[in-house]
Design a protein around this motif. Structure first.
Motif, PDB file in Angstrom:
ATOM      1  N   MET A   1       0.852  -1.172   0.000  1.00  0.00           N
ATOM      2  CA  MET A   1       0.000   0.000   0.000  1.00  0.00           C
ATOM      3  C   MET A   1       0.896   1.233   0.000  1.00  0.00           C
ATOM      4  O   MET A   1       1.902   1.279   0.707  1.00  0.00           O
ATOM      5  N   LYS A   2       0.493   2.245  -0.759  1.00  0.00           N
ATOM      6  CA  LYS A   2       1.235   3.496  -0.777  1.00  0.00           C
ATOM      7  C   LYS A   2       0.671   4.407   0.304  1.00  0.00           C
ATOM      8  O   LYS A   2      -0.530   4.670   0.363  1.00  0.00           O
ATOM      9  N   LEU A   3       1.553   4.859   1.187  1.00  0.00           N
ATOM     10  CA  LEU A   3       1.197   5.777   2.255  1.00  0.00           C
ATOM     11  C   LEU A   3       2.166   6.951   2.220  1.00  0.00           C
ATOM     12  O   LEU A   3       3.142   6.937   1.460  1.00  0.00           O
ATOM     13  N   TYR A   4       1.898   7.943   3.073  1.00  0.00           N
ATOM     14  CA  TYR A   4       2.702   9.159   3.081  1.00  0.00           C
ATOM     15  C   TYR A   4       3.089   9.510   4.513  1.00  0.00           C
ATOM     16  O   TYR A   4       2.234   9.584   5.389  1.00  0.00           O
ATOM     17  N   HIS A   5       4.389   9.733   4.715  1.00  0.00           N
ATOM     18  CA  HIS A   5       4.909  10.125   6.022  1.00  0.00           C
ATOM     19  C   HIS A   5       5.187  11.620   5.996  1.00  0.00           C
ATOM     20  O   HIS A   5       5.813  12.123   5.061  1.00  0.00           O
ATOM     21  N   ILE A   6       4.725  12.329   7.015  1.00  0.00           N
ATOM     22  CA  ILE A   6       5.001  13.757   7.156  1.00  0.00           C
ATOM     23  C   ILE A   6       6.152  13.902   8.132  1.00  0.00           C
ATOM     24  O   ILE A   6       6.016  13.616   9.321  1.00  0.00           O
ATOM     25  N   ASP A   7       7.303  14.336   7.618  1.00  0.00           N
ATOM     26  CA  ASP A   7       8.495  14.504   8.449  1.00  0.00           C
ATOM     27  C   ASP A   7       8.533  15.929   8.964  1.00  0.00           C
ATOM     28  O   ASP A   7       8.725  16.875   8.214  1.00  0.00           O
ATOM     29  N   ARG A   8       8.348  16.067  10.282  1.00  0.00           N
ATOM     30  CA  ARG A   8       8.422  17.396  10.910  1.00  0.00           C
ATOM     31  C   ARG A   8       9.748  17.599  11.633  1.00  0.00           C
ATOM     32  O   ARG A   8       9.952  18.615  12.265  1.00  0.00           O
ATOM     33  N   THR A   9      10.669  16.642  11.501  1.00  0.00           N
ATOM     34  CA  THR A   9      11.963  16.766  12.170  1.00  0.00           C
ATOM     35  C   THR A   9      13.023  17.386  11.269  1.00  0.00           C
ATOM     36  O   THR A   9      14.010  17.916  11.762  1.00  0.00           O
ATOM     37  N   GLY A  10      12.842  17.259   9.965  1.00  0.00           N
ATOM     38  CA  GLY A  10      13.833  17.756   9.024  1.00  0.00           C
ATOM     39  C   GLY A  10      15.068  16.870   8.932  1.00  0.00           C
ATOM     40  O   GLY A  10      16.065  17.259   8.341  1.00  0.00           O
ATOM     41  N   HIS A  11      15.014  15.658   9.486  1.00  0.00           N
ATOM     42  CA  HIS A  11      16.179  14.772   9.502  1.00  0.00           C
ATOM     43  C   HIS A  11      16.092  13.653   8.467  1.00  0.00           C
ATOM     44  O   HIS A  11      16.948  12.789   8.436  1.00  0.00           O
ATOM     45  N   MET A  12      15.058  13.658   7.637  1.00  0.00           N
ATOM     46  CA  MET A  12      14.856  12.550   6.709  1.00  0.00           C
ATOM     47  C   MET A  12      15.016  13.027   5.274  1.00  0.00           C
ATOM     48  O   MET A  12      14.907  14.212   4.982  1.00  0.00           O
ATOM     49  N   SER A  13      15.234  12.046   4.388  1.00  0.00           N
ATOM     50  CA  SER A  13      15.331  12.345   2.963  1.00  0.00           C
ATOM     51  C   SER A  13      14.974  11.082   2.183  1.00  0.00           C
ATOM     52  O   SER A  13      14.918   9.982   2.741  1.00  0.00           O
ATOM     53  N   THR A  14      14.737  11.259   0.890  1.00  0.00           N
ATOM     54  CA  THR A  14      14.442  10.127   0.027  1.00  0.00           C
ATOM     55  C   THR A  14      15.549   9.087   0.158  1.00  0.00           C
ATOM     56  O   THR A  14      16.730   9.421   0.178  1.00  0.00           O
ATOM     57  N   GLY A  15      15.135   7.827   0.290  1.00  0.00           N
ATOM     58  CA  GLY A  15      16.092   6.736   0.419  1.00  0.00           C
ATOM     59  C   GLY A  15      16.485   6.409   1.849  1.00  0.00           C
ATOM     60  O   GLY A  15      17.145   5.399   2.092  1.00  0.00           O
ATOM     61  N   THR A  16      16.077   7.237   2.796  1.00  0.00           N
ATOM     62  CA  THR A  16      16.379   6.966   4.202  1.00  0.00           C
ATOM     63  C   THR A  16      15.710   5.659   4.623  1.00  0.00           C
ATOM     64  O   THR A  16      14.525   5.456   4.380  1.00  0.00           O
ATOM     65  N   LYS A  17      16.480   4.789   5.253  1.00  0.00           N
ATOM     66  CA  LYS A  17      15.916   3.568   5.832  1.00  0.00           C
ATOM     67  C   LYS A  17      15.566   3.886   7.273  1.00  0.00           C
ATOM     68  O   LYS A  17      16.455   4.135   8.097  1.00  0.00           O
ATOM     69  N   VAL A  18      14.279   3.893   7.565  1.00  0.00           N
ATOM     70  CA  VAL A  18      13.815   4.175   8.916  1.00  0.00           C
ATOM     71  C   VAL A  18      13.686   2.830   9.626  1.00  0.00           C
ATOM     72  O   VAL A  18      12.959   1.950   9.179  1.00  0.00           O
ATOM     73  N   GLU A  19      14.425   2.694  10.706  1.00  0.00           N
ATOM     74  CA  GLU A  19      14.404   1.427  11.436  1.00  0.00           C
ATOM     75  C   GLU A  19      14.411   1.674  12.928  1.00  0.00           C
ATOM     76  O   GLU A  19      14.589   2.803  13.377  1.00  0.00           O
ATOM     77  N   LEU A  20      14.186   0.613  13.673  1.00  0.00           N
ATOM     78  CA  LEU A  20      14.196   0.722  15.122  1.00  0.00           C
ATOM     79  C   LEU A  20      15.606   1.043  15.610  1.00  0.00           C
ATOM     80  O   LEU A  20      16.592   0.529  15.081  1.00  0.00           O
ATOM     81  N   ILE A  21      15.674   1.893  16.614  1.00  0.00           N
ATOM     82  CA  ILE A  21      16.934   2.244  17.256  1.00  0.00           C
ATOM     83  C   ILE A  21      17.127   1.253  18.396  1.00  0.00           C
ATOM     84  O   ILE A  21      16.333   1.210  19.335  1.00  0.00           O
ATOM     85  N   LYS A  22      18.161   0.442  18.287  1.00  0.00           N
ATOM     86  CA  LYS A  22      18.334  -0.655  19.241  1.00  0.00           C
ATOM     87  C   LYS A  22      19.276  -0.325  20.385  1.00  0.00           C
ATOM     88  O   LYS A  22      19.184  -0.896  21.448  1.00  0.00           O
ATOM     89  N   ASN A  23      20.190   0.560  20.172  1.00  0.00           N
ATOM     90  CA  ASN A  23      21.207   0.836  21.189  1.00  0.00           C
ATOM     91  C   ASN A  23      20.940   2.155  21.891  1.00  0.00           C
ATOM     92  O   ASN A  23      21.795   3.021  21.930  1.00  0.00           O
ATOM     93  N   TYR A  24      19.759   2.293  22.436  1.00  0.00           N
ATOM     94  CA  TYR A  24      19.479   3.492  23.219  1.00  0.00           C
ATOM     95  C   TYR A  24      19.872   3.218  24.661  1.00  0.00           C
ATOM     96  O   TYR A  24      19.942   2.077  25.107  1.00  0.00           O
ATOM     97  N   TYR A  25      20.148   4.268  25.395  1.00  0.00           N
ATOM     98  CA  TYR A  25      20.581   4.106  26.778  1.00  0.00           C
ATOM     99  C   TYR A  25      19.645   4.850  27.713  1.00  0.00           C
ATOM    100  O   TYR A  25      19.210   5.951  27.437  1.00  0.00           O
TER     101      TYR A  25
END
Length: 179
Positions: A1-25
């Protein structure tokens, strides 16, 4: 399905792989609840943002999910997205300026659809009630409020091309683009 993400952080760009952050402290929990990791939303609201009233809403929603809807995807581990109509409704309802966000297409078959209008409440009692309605796909208590459906997208996902709000509006039949 085609969906749309609204990035309000300004940290993303086309091709960015958004994944879970595993090494948080954190000096308190040592990843005890989210062993698979957290999304950037989860890092902000679960770990960091205790002065924003929305963190209380998210915390109660997460506890309701853990207690009664364990099969549902945590909001702390998802990317939020919309269908075209939802993009327009979200931007209008939040009065976002177009220099404040970017919109990216994503393709996914792993998502959950929920009424974003239910993410609310002014007391723990009401937040708990809305959380139960949200996770069970129940009806809004305010019957005249039109749902805005958000999609919780399972990670990882790759951001597709950037699109503008005008492009989104052009994709819809003319009667659906009223502001």
């Amino acid at each position: 399905m085609k969906l749309y993400h609204i990035d309000r952080t300004g940290h993303m760009s086309t091709g960015t792989k958004v994944e879970l952050i595993k090494n948080y402290y954190t000096d308190i929990t040592d990843n005890e609840y989210f062993k698979d990791g957290l999304s950037s939303h989860g890092i902000r609201y679960y770990l960091n943002d205790s002065v924003n009233k929305d963190y209380q809403i998210d915390a109660i929603f997460e506890y309701e999910r853990r207690l009664n809807f364990k099969d549902k995807l945590s909001r702390y581990q998802a990317l939020f997205a919309f269908e075209k109509e939802g993009v327009i409704e979200f931007i209008n309802s939040h009065s976002l300026e177009d220099n404040f966000y970017k919109i990216y297409e994503i393709e996914t078959e792993q998502y959950e659809k929920h009424n974003m209008n239910l993410v609310r409440g002014w007391s723990h009692c009401m937040i708990s009630k809305y959380a139960k309605l949200y996770w069970s796909d129940g009806e809004d208590l305010k019957k005249d409020r039109k749902p805005i459906y958000e999609y919780l997208v399972h990670l990882p996902v790759i951001l597709g091309r950037e699109v503008t709000l005008e492009e989104i509006k052009e994709m819809l039949p003319k009667e659906d683009t009223k502001e």
